[in-house]
Design an enzyme around this catalytic site. Structure first.
Site, PDB file in Angstrom:
ATOM      1  N   LYS A  73       0.093   4.272  -0.264  1.00 20.31           N
ATOM      2  CA  LYS A  73      -0.520   5.475   0.317  1.00 20.31           C
ATOM      3  C   LYS A  73      -0.238   6.667  -0.613  1.00 20.31           C
ATOM      4  O   LYS A  73      -0.228   6.491  -1.839  1.00 20.31           O
ATOM      5  CB  LYS A  73      -0.013   5.697   1.745  1.00 20.31           C
ATOM      6  CG  LYS A  73      -0.152   4.418   2.585  1.00 20.31           C
ATOM      7  CD  LYS A  73       0.110   4.587   4.043  1.00 20.31           C
ATOM      8  CE  LYS A  73      -0.102   3.253   4.746  1.00 20.31           C
ATOM      9  NZ  LYS A  73       0.059   3.315   6.187  1.00 20.31           N
ATOM     10  N   ASN A 108       0.869  -1.178   0.000  1.00 15.70           N
ATOM     11  CA  ASN A 108       0.000   0.000   0.000  1.00 15.70           C
ATOM     12  C   ASN A 108       0.905   1.227   0.000  1.00 15.70           C
ATOM     13  O   ASN A 108       1.499   1.560   1.023  1.00 15.70           O
ATOM     14  CB  ASN A 108      -0.889  -0.027   1.259  1.00 15.70           C
ATOM     15  CG  ASN A 108      -1.718   1.233   1.407  1.00 15.70           C
ATOM     16  OD1 ASN A 108      -1.801   2.050   0.477  1.00 15.70           O
ATOM     17  ND2 ASN A 108      -2.332   1.401   2.572  1.00 15.70           N
ATOM     18  N   HIS A 157      -9.381   0.988   4.965  1.00 12.97           N
ATOM     19  CA  HIS A 157      -8.110   1.216   5.665  1.00 12.97           C
ATOM     20  C   HIS A 157      -8.349   2.175   6.839  1.00 12.97           C
ATOM     21  O   HIS A 157      -9.169   3.099   6.726  1.00 12.97           O
ATOM     22  CB  HIS A 157      -7.077   1.803   4.698  1.00 12.97           C
ATOM     23  CG  HIS A 157      -5.702   1.790   5.274  1.00 12.97           C
ATOM     24  ND1 HIS A 157      -5.275   2.749   6.171  1.00 12.97           N
ATOM     25  CD2 HIS A 157      -4.673   0.926   5.123  1.00 12.97           C
ATOM     26  CE1 HIS A 157      -4.030   2.468   6.531  1.00 12.97           C
ATOM     27  NE2 HIS A 157      -3.638   1.365   5.917  1.00 12.97           N
ATOM     28  N   SER A 167       3.884  -2.080  10.181  1.00  8.33           N
ATOM     29  CA  SER A 167       5.339  -2.132  10.324  1.00  8.33           C
ATOM     30  C   SER A 167       5.952  -3.477   9.920  1.00  8.33           C
ATOM     31  O   SER A 167       6.888  -3.954  10.556  1.00  8.33           O
ATOM     32  CB  SER A 167       5.752  -1.740  11.744  1.00  8.33           C
ATOM     33  OG  SER A 167       5.323  -0.417  12.034  1.00  8.33           O
ATOM     34  N   GLY A 207       2.904   2.358  10.676  1.00  7.51           N
ATOM     35  CA  GLY A 207       3.857   3.453  10.487  1.00  7.51           C
ATOM     36  C   GLY A 207       4.589   3.868  11.750  1.00  7.51           C
ATOM     37  O   GLY A 207       5.208   4.922  11.797  1.00  7.51           O
ATOM     38  N   GLU A 209      -6.763   4.631   7.857  1.00  3.51           N
ATOM     39  CA  GLU A 209      -6.564   6.040   7.504  1.00  3.51           C
ATOM     40  C   GLU A 209      -7.792   6.605   6.781  1.00  3.51           C
ATOM     41  O   GLU A 209      -8.140   7.770   6.944  1.00  3.51           O
ATOM     42  CB  GLU A 209      -5.289   6.195   6.659  1.00  3.51           C
ATOM     43  CG  GLU A 209      -4.045   5.975   7.518  1.00  3.51           C
ATOM     44  CD  GLU A 209      -2.840   5.437   6.765  1.00  3.51           C
ATOM     45  OE1 GLU A 209      -2.792   5.518   5.530  1.00  3.51           O
ATOM     46  OE2 GLU A 209      -1.922   4.915   7.439  1.00  3.51           O
ATOM     47  N   GLU A 240      -4.978  -4.937  10.667  1.00  2.00           N
ATOM     48  CA  GLU A 240      -3.956  -3.908  10.863  1.00  2.00           C
ATOM     49  C   GLU A 240      -4.224  -3.159  12.165  1.00  2.00           C
ATOM     50  O   GLU A 240      -5.046  -2.224  12.185  1.00  2.00           O
ATOM     51  CB  GLU A 240      -4.003  -2.899   9.708  1.00  2.00           C
ATOM     52  CG  GLU A 240      -3.701  -3.498   8.354  1.00  2.00           C
ATOM     53  CD  GLU A 240      -3.145  -2.452   7.390  1.00  2.00           C
ATOM     54  OE1 GLU A 240      -2.095  -2.732   6.802  1.00  2.00           O
ATOM     55  OE2 GLU A 240      -3.718  -1.360   7.246  1.00  2.00           O
TER      56      GLU A 240
HETATM   57  P1  13P Z   1       3.371   0.399   7.527  1.00  5.29           P
HETATM   58  O1  13P Z   1       3.826  -0.909   6.941  1.00  5.29           O
HETATM   59  O2  13P Z   1       4.091   1.577   6.987  1.00  5.29           O
HETATM   60  O3  13P Z   1       3.305   0.336   9.019  1.00  5.29           O
HETATM   61  O4  13P Z   1       1.838   0.605   7.015  1.00  5.29           O
HETATM   62  C1  13P Z   1       0.934  -0.414   7.199  1.00  5.29           C
HETATM   63  C2  13P Z   1      -0.299  -0.099   6.426  1.00  5.29           C
HETATM   64  O5  13P Z   1      -1.053   0.789   6.794  1.00  5.29           O
HETATM   65  C3  13P Z   1      -0.557  -0.845   5.204  1.00  5.29           C
HETATM   66  O6  13P Z   1      -1.844  -0.624   4.745  1.00  5.29           O
END
Ligand code: 13P
Length: 253
Positions: free
Chosen positions: A11, A9, A94, A212, A172, A96, A166
């Site tokens: 983003k 992803n 997601h 992560s 992150g 976010e 997640e």
């Molecule tokens: P990270 O791997 O950067 O922690 O992000 C995870 C994520 O949100 C994947 O959709």
């Protein structure tokens, strides 16, 4: 036997030039899709550019889509358009999107129905905040998210989708859930699906871990019996790291 998946992803990262550089360095090195599904989810304006260059084994996914077929929804992208340009997957729900763009359990459910109508495989995200984990409410919270996401979906539809667990506190932050923590919640999700549908569906559905994930922790995560792959943010931006993750998933299968 569930086929592993590694989905990147991106983003809101990479320009078109950077994305093309990435795709040319990975598309010929991605392992055979018979053994592992490899997916990259770039920002929407470059989806078609990547689909055209995905090669035989890499597949492209969107990061979100709208639940309606068409209409006055400025800035949104329909499932019909995604299907039309050759996108095979879409991330839905997601954390976010839930946090910053008002995505709710109800809109997540509508989006899943709509994606499946266009034969796009949804990667449905669920996961708890740190506060919920500290209150020992993770299982109840995540189970409720899964039930609402799958509302009114048939057994056949559910078998074809992918769930990504997640935990929000691990995204992150560099704080990965331990493989045991991830396994425990993913096992709970599988149990919920088994109860809602059947042992066959619970056994067939792929459930990924996200938060992560890096080359340094993928092996331990993949060694867990219920973890079928990963949804990866940061580490999917680097071609070499991404390929390392895909190889690890393939070797664990
Ligand atoms: P990270 O791997 O950067 O922690 O992000 C995870 C994520 O949100 C994947 O959709």
């Amino acid at each position: 036997m569930r086929k592993p998946i590694i989905a990147g992803n991106w983003k809101m990262h990479k320009t078109r030039d950077e994305a093309l550089q990435f795709i040319f360095s990975v598309n010929v090195k991605v392992p055979n899709k018979t053994y592992v599904e490899t997916v990259v989810c770039p920002p929407a304006p470059i989806l078609r550019d990547l689909v055209k260059r995905q090669g035989d084994h890499l597949r492209i996914g969107a990061q979100t889509m709208h639940e309606e077929s068409e209409g006055a929804f400025t800035g949104e992208v329909s499932a019909a358009l995604l299907e039309n340009i050759g996108v095979d997957y879409t991330i839905i729900g997601h954390s976010e999107r839930r946090e910053h763009f008002n995505e709710t359990d109800q809109s997540v459910n509508k989006k899943i129905h709509q994606a499946l109508r266009y034969e796009i495989i949804p990667i449905v995200c669920v996961g708890e905040s740190l506060e919920i984990r500290e209150q020992n409410e993770t299982d109840a919270y995540v189970s409720a998210q899964v039930k609402k996401a799958l509302h009114n979906l048939s057994e056949t539809q559910v078998k074809n989708l992918v769930i990504a667990y997640e935990p929000i506190w691990a995204i992150g932050t560099g704080k990965t859930a331990t493989p045991e923590q991830a396994e425990e919640t993913i096992k709970t999700i599988r149990r919920v699906i088994t109860t809602l549908y059947s042992p066959a569906v619970g056994d067939a559905i792929r459930i990924l871990y996200g938060g992560s994930v890096k080359p340094g922790n993928i092996d331990d995560l993949m060694a867990q019996p219920d973890i079928d792959g990963a949804l990866v943010g940061g580490a999917s931006l680097n071609a070499q790291d991404f390929l390392t993750l895909v190889e690890a998933a393939k070797n664990a299968s």
